[in-house]
Design a protein around this motif. Structure first.
Motif, mmCIF file in Angstrom:
data_model
loop_
_atom_site.group_PDB
_atom_site.id
_atom_site.type_symbol
_atom_site.label_atom_id
_atom_site.label_comp_id
_atom_site.label_asym_id
_atom_site.label_seq_id
_atom_site.Cartn_x
_atom_site.Cartn_y
_atom_site.Cartn_z
ATOM 1 N N ARG A 1 6.397 -3.846 3.128
ATOM 2 C CA ARG A 1 5.635 -2.829 2.396
ATOM 3 C C ARG A 1 4.174 -2.978 2.763
ATOM 4 O O ARG A 1 3.582 -4.046 2.607
ATOM 5 N N LEU A 2 3.575 -1.890 3.260
ATOM 6 C CA LEU A 2 2.148 -1.845 3.561
ATOM 7 C C LEU A 2 1.423 -1.303 2.345
ATOM 8 O O LEU A 2 1.796 -0.256 1.816
ATOM 9 N N VAL A 3 0.380 -2.007 1.918
ATOM 10 C CA VAL A 3 -0.387 -1.570 0.758
ATOM 11 C C VAL A 3 -1.848 -1.451 1.152
ATOM 12 O O VAL A 3 -2.444 -2.407 1.668
ATOM 13 N N HIS A 4 -2.397 -0.275 0.915
ATOM 14 C CA HIS A 4 -3.834 -0.054 1.109
ATOM 15 C C HIS A 4 -4.425 0.224 -0.265
ATOM 16 O O HIS A 4 -3.849 0.962 -1.058
ATOM 17 N N VAL A 5 -5.581 -0.379 -0.522
ATOM 18 C CA VAL A 5 -6.238 -0.184 -1.810
ATOM 19 C C VAL A 5 -7.561 0.534 -1.591
ATOM 20 O O VAL A 5 -8.389 0.103 -0.786
ATOM 21 N N GLU B 1 -5.939 10.428 0.547
ATOM 22 C CA GLU B 1 -5.306 11.306 1.540
ATOM 23 C C GLU B 1 -5.499 10.761 2.945
ATOM 24 O O GLU B 1 -4.557 10.714 3.742
ATOM 25 N N ASP B 2 -6.725 10.358 3.257
ATOM 26 C CA ASP B 2 -7.013 9.791 4.576
ATOM 27 C C ASP B 2 -6.226 8.503 4.787
ATOM 28 O O ASP B 2 -5.630 8.295 5.844
ATOM 29 N N ALA B 3 -6.203 7.646 3.770
ATOM 30 C CA ALA B 3 -5.465 6.395 3.874
ATOM 31 C C ALA B 3 -3.979 6.655 4.087
ATOM 32 O O ALA B 3 -3.332 5.975 4.889
ATOM 33 N N GLY B 4 -3.448 7.654 3.397
ATOM 34 C CA GLY B 4 -2.038 7.997 3.566
ATOM 35 C C GLY B 4 -1.703 8.355 5.000
ATOM 36 O O GLY B 4 -0.695 7.904 5.546
ATOM 37 N N ARG B 5 -2.564 9.145 5.615
ATOM 38 C CA ARG B 5 -2.340 9.515 7.027
ATOM 39 C C ARG B 5 -2.398 8.283 7.929
ATOM 40 O O ARG B 5 -1.558 8.112 8.814
ATOM 41 N N ARG B 6 -3.377 7.435 7.704
ATOM 42 C CA ARG B 6 -3.554 6.255 8.551
ATOM 43 C C ARG B 6 -2.425 5.238 8.364
ATOM 44 O O ARG B 6 -1.949 4.646 9.327
ATOM 45 N N VAL B 7 -1.977 5.072 7.129
ATOM 46 C CA VAL B 7 -0.880 4.146 6.871
ATOM 47 C C VAL B 7 0.413 4.681 7.496
ATOM 48 O O VAL B 7 1.196 3.919 8.063
ATOM 49 N N GLU C 1 7.909 0.495 3.971
ATOM 50 C CA GLU C 1 7.444 1.222 2.792
ATOM 51 C C GLU C 1 5.922 1.242 2.761
ATOM 52 O O GLU C 1 5.267 0.375 3.345
ATOM 53 N N VAL C 2 5.380 2.230 2.061
ATOM 54 C CA VAL C 2 3.935 2.433 1.988
ATOM 55 C C VAL C 2 3.520 2.608 0.539
ATOM 56 O O VAL C 2 4.222 3.273 -0.230
ATOM 57 N N GLU C 3 2.387 2.043 0.193
ATOM 58 C CA GLU C 3 1.838 2.243 -1.141
ATOM 59 C C GLU C 3 0.313 2.314 -1.036
ATOM 60 O O GLU C 3 -0.302 1.477 -0.378
ATOM 61 N N ILE C 4 -0.254 3.322 -1.677
ATOM 62 C CA ILE C 4 -1.707 3.470 -1.747
ATOM 63 C C ILE C 4 -2.081 3.278 -3.213
ATOM 64 O O ILE C 4 -1.537 3.949 -4.083
ATOM 65 N N ARG C 5 -3.022 2.362 -3.461
ATOM 66 C CA ARG C 5 -3.432 2.068 -4.826
ATOM 67 C C ARG C 5 -4.940 2.215 -4.953
ATOM 68 O O ARG C 5 -5.643 2.247 -3.953
ATOM 69 N N GLU C 6 -5.406 2.244 -6.185
ATOM 70 C CA GLU C 6 -6.842 2.330 -6.447
ATOM 71 C C GLU C 6 -7.236 1.186 -7.367
ATOM 72 O O GLU C 6 -6.534 0.884 -8.332
ATOM 73 N N GLY C 7 -8.357 0.540 -7.064
ATOM 74 C CA GLY C 7 -8.858 -0.541 -7.913
ATOM 75 C C GLY C 7 -9.517 -1.610 -7.071
ATOM 76 O O GLY C 7 -9.901 -1.374 -5.923
#
Length: 157
Positions: A34-38, A64-70, A87-93
């Protein structure tokens, strides 16, 4: 230690891409990945408020940009692992808190992040996010430093 579920923190730096590819190809090619970008967007100082788009709009655009890059990274990793989904997950914090929470929620066996920073001594190998993540994570954290082809022969713990 069995590595069935590995979470990789992805910040779009070269070390994080290298770490993700190394995990997918060499460290644990059969593990769920699972790739996670915050998105970690600090509040602007009061004197700048109103001069930029709203925080909500900036966060939405960054996600949105992170989603494309991930997704691009996911395609590369899946090509290295035929038949295995990434799997991919984009989070905020705050990055370290969110990576630790994501690992705990997903029941990850390991969290992997790439190295960062130009700091003296042992801290040169870690970035401030990695340092904080190591302190707060209940899941073991591996800082992939200069990942090379093949499984590691030893790990510094």
């Amino acid at each position: 230690m069995t590595l069935a579920r590995i979470l990789v923190g992805l910040d779009f730096s070269e070390p994080s891409f290298t770490a993700a590819r190394w995990v997918a190809r060499d460290l644990a090619p059969d593990a769920a990945l699972r790739l996670v970008h915050v998105v970690d967007l600090p509040r602007p100082p009061a004197f700048l408020e109103g001069r930029y788009p709203s925080r909500e709009r900036l966060v939405r655009l960054l996600k949105e940009d992170a989603g494309r890059r991930v997704e691009e990274t996911t395609r590369v990793l899946e090509a290295d692992r035929p038949g295995r989904i990434v799997e991919v997950e984009i989070r905020e914090g705050r990055t370290h808190d969110e990576l630790a929470a994501a690992a705990r929620e997903w029941s990850a066996d390991l969290v992997v992040v790439g190295e960062h920073g130009q700091r003296p001594g042992i801290w040169r190998m870690l970035g401030s996010t990695a340092e904080r993540l190591i302190r707060v994570s209940r899941v073991p954290v591996l800082v992939a430093r200069a990942a090379t082809a093949g499984k590691p022969r030893s790990l510094l713990v």
